[in-house]
Scaffold this motif. Structure first.
Motif, short mmCIF file in Angstrom:
data_model
loop_
_atom_site.label_atom_id
_atom_site.label_comp_id
_atom_site.label_asym_id
_atom_site.label_seq_id
_atom_site.Cartn_x
_atom_site.Cartn_y
_atom_site.Cartn_z
N UNK A 56 0.83 -1.20 0.00
CA UNK A 56 0.00 0.00 0.00
C UNK A 56 0.87 1.25 0.00
N UNK A 57 0.72 2.08 1.03
CA UNK A 57 1.49 3.32 1.16
C UNK A 57 2.83 3.10 1.86
N UNK A 58 3.10 1.88 2.28
CA UNK A 58 4.30 1.58 3.07
C UNK A 58 5.36 0.91 2.21
N UNK A 81 10.79 0.66 7.78
CA UNK A 81 9.57 0.97 7.04
C UNK A 81 9.53 2.47 6.77
N UNK A 82 9.01 2.81 5.61
CA UNK A 82 8.86 4.22 5.25
C UNK A 82 7.39 4.47 4.94
N UNK A 83 6.79 5.37 5.74
CA UNK A 83 5.39 5.75 5.54
C UNK A 83 5.33 7.27 5.51
N UNK A 84 4.85 7.83 4.41
CA UNK A 84 4.78 9.30 4.27
C UNK A 84 6.13 9.96 4.57
N UNK A 85 7.19 9.39 4.03
CA UNK A 85 8.56 9.90 4.17
C UNK A 85 9.11 9.81 5.58
N UNK A 86 8.40 9.14 6.49
CA UNK A 86 8.87 8.92 7.86
C UNK A 86 9.46 7.51 7.96
#
Length: 196
Positions: A56-58, A81-86
């Motif tokens: 998904x977004x990850x 893990x990268x989620x929304x550049x975090x």
């Protein structure tokens, strides 16, 4: 990067678990398998392959090499893990969820490495404990960061010194793969007899 002077993150974990274990592993190169090591190795078989996947977004980066020149530490983190550049560092552990400071130090050390490499702040990481099949979120508070850096310095300061005595923690000794090399009960008994 001169790797021989970098403290591996796994040994930071060993230092906090038991300074004597750290000495036996890092200074003397002693290693031994027990049921905990073998099960942990088996459970890690799926995360020990380097790679990238998207859910998904990850975005998940597995088996990532990290290092920090300021603290002279390095090692492999199970996943980032990268989620929304975090970025969220993630470790996988065999045991049960609890307040295992040695695991928190290892995870925080990996975050410090990632922060130096990326210039971004990492507020937390997570540890997946197989025994609970759950993740524990570890907040990288100023206190945890400071304690992690102090542990790194203490481990470095212990290098080249005398072997630390056994710790007074029977459960840790019972679960330790180096118990038959360390001989904590025997050493304690000999020390008591020498005082008589």
């Amino acid at each position: 990067m001169n790797e021989q002077y970098y403290l591996p993150l796994a040994y930071l974990n060993a230092w906090e678990y038991c300074p004597r274990r750290f000495f036996l592993e890092y200074e003397l190169g002693e290693n031994a398998d027990n049921e905990h090591i073998i099960i942990g190795r088996h459970l890690h078989r799926n995360v020990d392959d380097e790679g990238k996947s998207v859910e998904g977004e990850k975005v998940i980066y597995r088996h990532q090499w990290v290092w920090c020149d300021r603290l002279l530490i390095n090692g492999i983190i199970d996943a980032v893990e990268e989620i929304d550049r975090q970025l969220i560092p993630l470790e996988f552990k065999k045991g049960r969820m609890s307040n295992h400071l040695n695991d928190h130090f290892q995870l925080c050390g990996a975050a410090l490495c990632l922060e130096e490499r990326t210039g971004d702040s990492i507020p937390y990481g997570e540890i997946f404990y197989y025994a609970n099949r759950r993740r524990q979120r570890v907040i990288f508070t100023p206190e945890l960061r400071q304690a992690t850096e102090q542990a790194i310095q203490a481990a470095r300061a212990a290098l080249g010194k005398a072997m630390p005595p056994p710790i007074d923690h029977p459960k840790k000794c019972q679960d330790c793969s180096l118990q038959k090399i360390c001989l904590p009960k025997e050493i304690k008994k000999l020390r008591l007899e020498s005082l008589l």
